[in-house]
Write a protein that holds these residues in place. Structure first.
Motif, PDB file in Angstrom:
ATOM      1  N   GLU A  58       0.810  -1.240  -0.153  1.00 27.34           N
ATOM      2  CA  GLU A  58      -0.101  -0.114   0.042  1.00 27.34           C
ATOM      3  C   GLU A  58       0.814   1.281  -0.209  1.00 27.34           C
ATOM      4  OE1 GLU A  58      -2.385  -0.853   3.447  1.00 27.34           O
ATOM      5  OE2 GLU A  58      -1.209   0.559   4.808  1.00 27.34           O
ATOM      6  N   LEU A  59       1.987   1.255   0.612  1.00 26.83           N
ATOM      7  CA  LEU A  59       2.959   2.315   0.511  1.00 26.83           C
ATOM      8  C   LEU A  59       3.230   2.783  -0.693  1.00 26.83           C
ATOM      9  CD1 LEU A  59       4.300   4.739   2.116  1.00 26.83           C
ATOM     10  CD2 LEU A  59       6.211   3.106   2.405  1.00 26.83           C
ATOM     11  N   ASP A  60       3.945   1.739  -1.637  1.00 28.10           N
ATOM     12  CA  ASP A  60       4.096   1.981  -3.125  1.00 28.10           C
ATOM     13  C   ASP A  60       3.100   2.531  -3.701  1.00 28.10           C
ATOM     14  OD1 ASP A  60       6.652   1.220  -2.642  1.00 28.10           O
ATOM     15  OD2 ASP A  60       6.196  -0.726  -3.443  1.00 28.10           O
ATOM     16  N   THR A  61       1.691   2.213  -3.549  1.00 32.02           N
ATOM     17  CA  THR A  61       0.327   2.588  -4.255  1.00 32.02           C
ATOM     18  C   THR A  61       0.023   3.975  -3.892  1.00 32.02           C
ATOM     19  OG1 THR A  61      -0.474   0.304  -4.205  1.00 32.02           O
ATOM     20  CG2 THR A  61      -1.891   1.954  -4.407  1.00 32.02           C
ATOM     21  N   VAL A  62       0.155   4.462  -2.781  1.00 29.65           N
ATOM     22  CA  VAL A  62       0.061   5.770  -2.118  1.00 29.65           C
ATOM     23  C   VAL A  62       1.222   6.511  -2.714  1.00 29.65           C
ATOM     24  CG1 VAL A  62      -0.181   7.242  -0.172  1.00 29.65           C
ATOM     25  CG2 VAL A  62      -1.276   5.014   0.002  1.00 29.65           C
ATOM     26  N   LYS A  63       2.358   6.158  -2.779  1.00 28.78           N
ATOM     27  CA  LYS A  63       3.394   6.921  -3.407  1.00 28.78           C
ATOM     28  C   LYS A  63       3.094   7.295  -4.876  1.00 28.78           C
ATOM     29  CE  LYS A  63       7.472   5.648  -0.399  1.00 28.78           C
ATOM     30  NZ  LYS A  63       8.725   4.913  -0.570  1.00 28.78           N
ATOM     31  N   TYR A  64       2.524   6.102  -5.425  1.00 27.31           N
ATOM     32  CA  TYR A  64       2.218   6.173  -6.947  1.00 27.31           C
ATOM     33  C   TYR A  64       0.900   7.385  -7.135  1.00 27.31           C
ATOM     34  CZ  TYR A  64      -0.169   5.168 -11.425  1.00 27.31           C
ATOM     35  OH  TYR A  64      -0.645   5.093 -12.546  1.00 27.31           O
ATOM     36  N   LEU A  65       0.172   7.383  -6.102  1.00 27.70           N
ATOM     37  CA  LEU A  65      -0.906   8.150  -6.040  1.00 27.70           C
ATOM     38  C   LEU A  65      -0.342   9.614  -6.044  1.00 27.70           C
ATOM     39  CD1 LEU A  65      -3.892   8.972  -5.770  1.00 27.70           C
ATOM     40  CD2 LEU A  65      -3.548   8.747  -3.491  1.00 27.70           C
ATOM     41  N   CYS A  66       0.540   9.846  -5.015  1.00 25.57           N
ATOM     42  CA  CYS A  66       1.105  11.234  -4.764  1.00 25.57           C
ATOM     43  C   CYS A  66       1.994  11.757  -6.012  1.00 25.57           C
ATOM     44  CB  CYS A  66       1.817  11.008  -3.475  1.00 25.57           C
ATOM     45  SG  CYS A  66       0.870  10.776  -2.075  1.00 25.57           S
ATOM     46  N   LYS A  67       2.677  10.846  -6.544  1.00 32.40           N
ATOM     47  CA  LYS A  67       3.613  11.280  -7.919  1.00 32.40           C
ATOM     48  C   LYS A  67       2.997  11.296  -8.891  1.00 32.40           C
ATOM     49  CE  LYS A  67       7.624   9.860  -5.238  1.00 32.40           C
ATOM     50  NZ  LYS A  67       9.016   8.793  -5.408  1.00 32.40           N
ATOM     51  N   GLU A  68       2.378  10.329  -9.462  1.00 35.09           N
ATOM     52  CA  GLU A  68       1.906  10.099 -10.717  1.00 35.09           C
ATOM     53  C   GLU A  68       0.495  10.772 -11.188  1.00 35.09           C
ATOM     54  OE1 GLU A  68       4.140   9.293 -13.334  1.00 35.09           O
ATOM     55  OE2 GLU A  68       5.710   8.747 -11.763  1.00 35.09           O
ATOM     56  N   LEU A  69      -0.343  10.152 -10.505  1.00 33.88           N
ATOM     57  CA  LEU A  69      -1.945  10.389 -10.647  1.00 33.88           C
ATOM     58  C   LEU A  69      -2.193  11.914  -9.890  1.00 33.88           C
ATOM     59  CD1 LEU A  69      -3.482   7.200  -9.670  1.00 33.88           C
ATOM     60  CD2 LEU A  69      -3.198   8.162 -11.811  1.00 33.88           C
ATOM     61  N   TRP A  70      -1.356  12.106  -9.171  1.00 39.42           N
ATOM     62  CA  TRP A  70      -1.635  13.723  -8.366  1.00 39.42           C
ATOM     63  C   TRP A  70      -1.330  14.612  -9.480  1.00 39.42           C
ATOM     64  CZ3 TRP A  70      -3.907  13.666  -3.682  1.00 39.42           C
ATOM     65  CH2 TRP A  70      -4.252  15.049  -3.025  1.00 39.42           C
ATOM     66  N   ILE A  71      -0.384  14.567 -10.287  1.00 47.28           N
ATOM     67  CA  ILE A  71      -0.027  15.374 -11.202  1.00 47.28           C
ATOM     68  C   ILE A  71      -0.843  15.355 -12.440  1.00 47.28           C
ATOM     69  CG2 ILE A  71       1.865  15.615 -13.205  1.00 47.28           C
ATOM     70  CD1 ILE A  71       4.219  14.724 -11.143  1.00 47.28           C
ATOM     71  N   CYS A  72      -1.238  13.950 -12.740  1.00 47.92           N
ATOM     72  CA  CYS A  72      -2.542  13.944 -13.943  1.00 47.92           C
ATOM     73  C   CYS A  72      -3.643  14.598 -13.345  1.00 47.92           C
ATOM     74  CB  CYS A  72      -2.476  12.390 -13.861  1.00 47.92           C
ATOM     75  SG  CYS A  72      -4.005  12.172 -15.325  1.00 47.92           S
ATOM     76  N   VAL A  88      -2.141   4.517   7.833  1.00 52.28           N
ATOM     77  CA  VAL A  88      -2.704   5.780   7.836  1.00 52.28           C
ATOM     78  C   VAL A  88      -1.549   6.607   7.206  1.00 52.28           C
ATOM     79  CG1 VAL A  88      -3.487   7.652   9.355  1.00 52.28           C
ATOM     80  CG2 VAL A  88      -3.964   5.315  10.043  1.00 52.28           C
ATOM     81  N   TYR A  89      -2.138   7.594   6.143  1.00 54.89           N
ATOM     82  CA  TYR A  89      -1.315   8.254   5.334  1.00 54.89           C
ATOM     83  C   TYR A  89      -1.932   9.670   5.570  1.00 54.89           C
ATOM     84  CZ  TYR A  89       0.321   3.712   3.648  1.00 54.89           C
ATOM     85  OH  TYR A  89       0.740   2.775   3.672  1.00 54.89           O
ATOM     86  N   VAL A  90      -1.058  10.657   5.619  1.00 58.66           N
ATOM     87  CA  VAL A  90      -1.471  12.177   5.380  1.00 58.66           C
ATOM     88  C   VAL A  90      -0.761  12.777   4.271  1.00 58.66           C
ATOM     89  CG1 VAL A  90      -1.425  14.248   6.905  1.00 58.66           C
ATOM     90  CG2 VAL A  90      -1.857  12.150   7.926  1.00 58.66           C
ATOM     91  N   ARG A 129     -10.733   8.013  -2.775  1.00 57.71           N
ATOM     92  CA  ARG A 129     -11.178   6.712  -2.211  1.00 57.71           C
ATOM     93  C   ARG A 129     -11.516   5.789  -3.368  1.00 57.71           C
ATOM     94  NH1 ARG A 129     -16.185   5.155  -0.944  1.00 57.71           N
ATOM     95  NH2 ARG A 129     -17.309   7.018  -1.454  1.00 57.71           N
ATOM     96  N   GLY A 130     -12.066   6.345  -4.501  1.00 59.20           N
ATOM     97  CA  GLY A 130     -12.321   5.111  -5.551  1.00 59.20           C
ATOM     98  C   GLY A 130     -10.915   4.743  -6.275  1.00 59.20           C
ATOM     99  N   ILE A 131     -10.004   5.906  -6.425  1.00 54.54           N
ATOM    100  CA  ILE A 131      -8.707   5.276  -6.874  1.00 54.54           C
ATOM    101  C   ILE A 131      -7.926   4.247  -6.053  1.00 54.54           C
ATOM    102  CG2 ILE A 131      -6.167   6.037  -7.269  1.00 54.54           C
ATOM    103  CD1 ILE A 131      -7.309   8.970  -8.092  1.00 54.54           C
ATOM    104  N   LEU A 132      -8.023   4.441  -4.660  1.00 56.42           N
ATOM    105  CA  LEU A 132      -7.256   3.544  -3.859  1.00 56.42           C
ATOM    106  C   LEU A 132      -8.077   1.905  -3.935  1.00 56.42           C
ATOM    107  CD1 LEU A 132      -5.819   5.792  -1.295  1.00 56.42           C
ATOM    108  CD2 LEU A 132      -4.569   4.347  -2.881  1.00 56.42           C
ATOM    109  N   TYR A 137      -7.016  -1.212  -2.479  1.00 53.92           N
ATOM    110  CA  TYR A 137      -6.826  -0.800  -1.055  1.00 53.92           C
ATOM    111  C   TYR A 137      -8.117  -0.015  -0.566  1.00 53.92           C
ATOM    112  CZ  TYR A 137      -2.298  -2.420  -1.574  1.00 53.92           C
ATOM    113  OH  TYR A 137      -1.129  -3.179  -1.794  1.00 53.92           O
ATOM    114  N   PRO A 138      -9.463  -0.715  -0.130  1.00 54.19           N
ATOM    115  CA  PRO A 138     -10.386   0.219   0.318  1.00 54.19           C
ATOM    116  C   PRO A 138     -10.178   1.209   1.468  1.00 54.19           C
ATOM    117  CG  PRO A 138     -10.582  -2.029   0.510  1.00 54.19           C
ATOM    118  CD  PRO A 138      -9.422  -2.017  -0.125  1.00 54.19           C
ATOM    119  N   CYS A 139     -10.560   2.073   1.343  1.00 50.76           N
ATOM    120  CA  CYS A 139     -10.002   3.111   2.645  1.00 50.76           C
ATOM    121  C   CYS A 139     -11.165   4.139   3.098  1.00 50.76           C
ATOM    122  CB  CYS A 139      -8.932   4.006   2.006  1.00 50.76           C
ATOM    123  SG  CYS A 139      -9.096   4.852   0.640  1.00 50.76           S
TER     124      CYS A 139
END
Length: 163
Positions: A58-72, A88-90, A129-132, A137-139
């Motif tokens: 899940e950490l790699d997934t959240v990093k992907y969200l923050c780096k790649e998807l957030w830019i998109c 828990v991620y902030v 929430r939908g992306i994860l 990773y339901p969240c």
């Protein structure tokens, strides 16, 4: 550039529609916007991550969200990502794009008690929430408005049967 403007206008129109339709009930309007964001995030995640293999954890997934998807999605990287390594991620974005547009259109300071600002954030909560969830990773996602940005807190729920 044109697609950004169209997305911003669509987002503002959806928020305004649900704000006007549910004037007395901010909870109902937030729930509708969060559900719309969830469906968009789930579908968008399928489309954007189909070429990438599943991430190790899940950490790699959240990093992907923050780096790649957030830019998109928001045309910039997050300012800060923190975790307690227990699900828990902030994520802190000091100039959150979907909230910044209210500064120019409403001429009001950003305030966590402002009903319209709460509705602008509800869509983004559902989007994350939908992306994860689609990535396995339901969240639960909550957000608070801080200074001129937003702090998202993501609590990943362990999936039954997953190690």
């Amino acid at each position: 550039m044109v697609d950004e403007t169209l997305f911003d206008y669509l987002h503002m129109s959806i928020v305004e529609h649900y704000n006007n339709e549910n004037e007395s009930d901010v909870e109902t309007a937030s729930a509708y916007l969060s559900q719309i964001g969830y469906r968009v995030g789930y579908s968008l995640s399928e489309r954007l991550s189909k070429d990438n293999a599943r991430y190790r954890d899940e950490l790699d997934t959240v990093k992907y969200l923050c780096k790649e998807l957030w830019i998109c999605l928001f045309k910039r990287q997050v300012d800060n990502l923190r975790t307690n390594h227990q699900g828990v991620y902030v994520i802190h974005d000091g100039r959150f794009r979907l909230l910044q547009q209210t500064l120019t259109t409403m001429n009001k300071p950003i305030d966590s008690n402002n009903r319209l600002h709460t509705l602008y954030i509800a869509y983004s909560n559902g989007l994350l929430r939908g992306i994860l969830t689609n990535m396995g990773y339901p969240c639960r996602v909550t957000a608070e408005i801080v200074d001129f940005g937003v702090r998202f807190q993501i609590e990943v729920n362990p999936v039954v049967g997953q190690k």
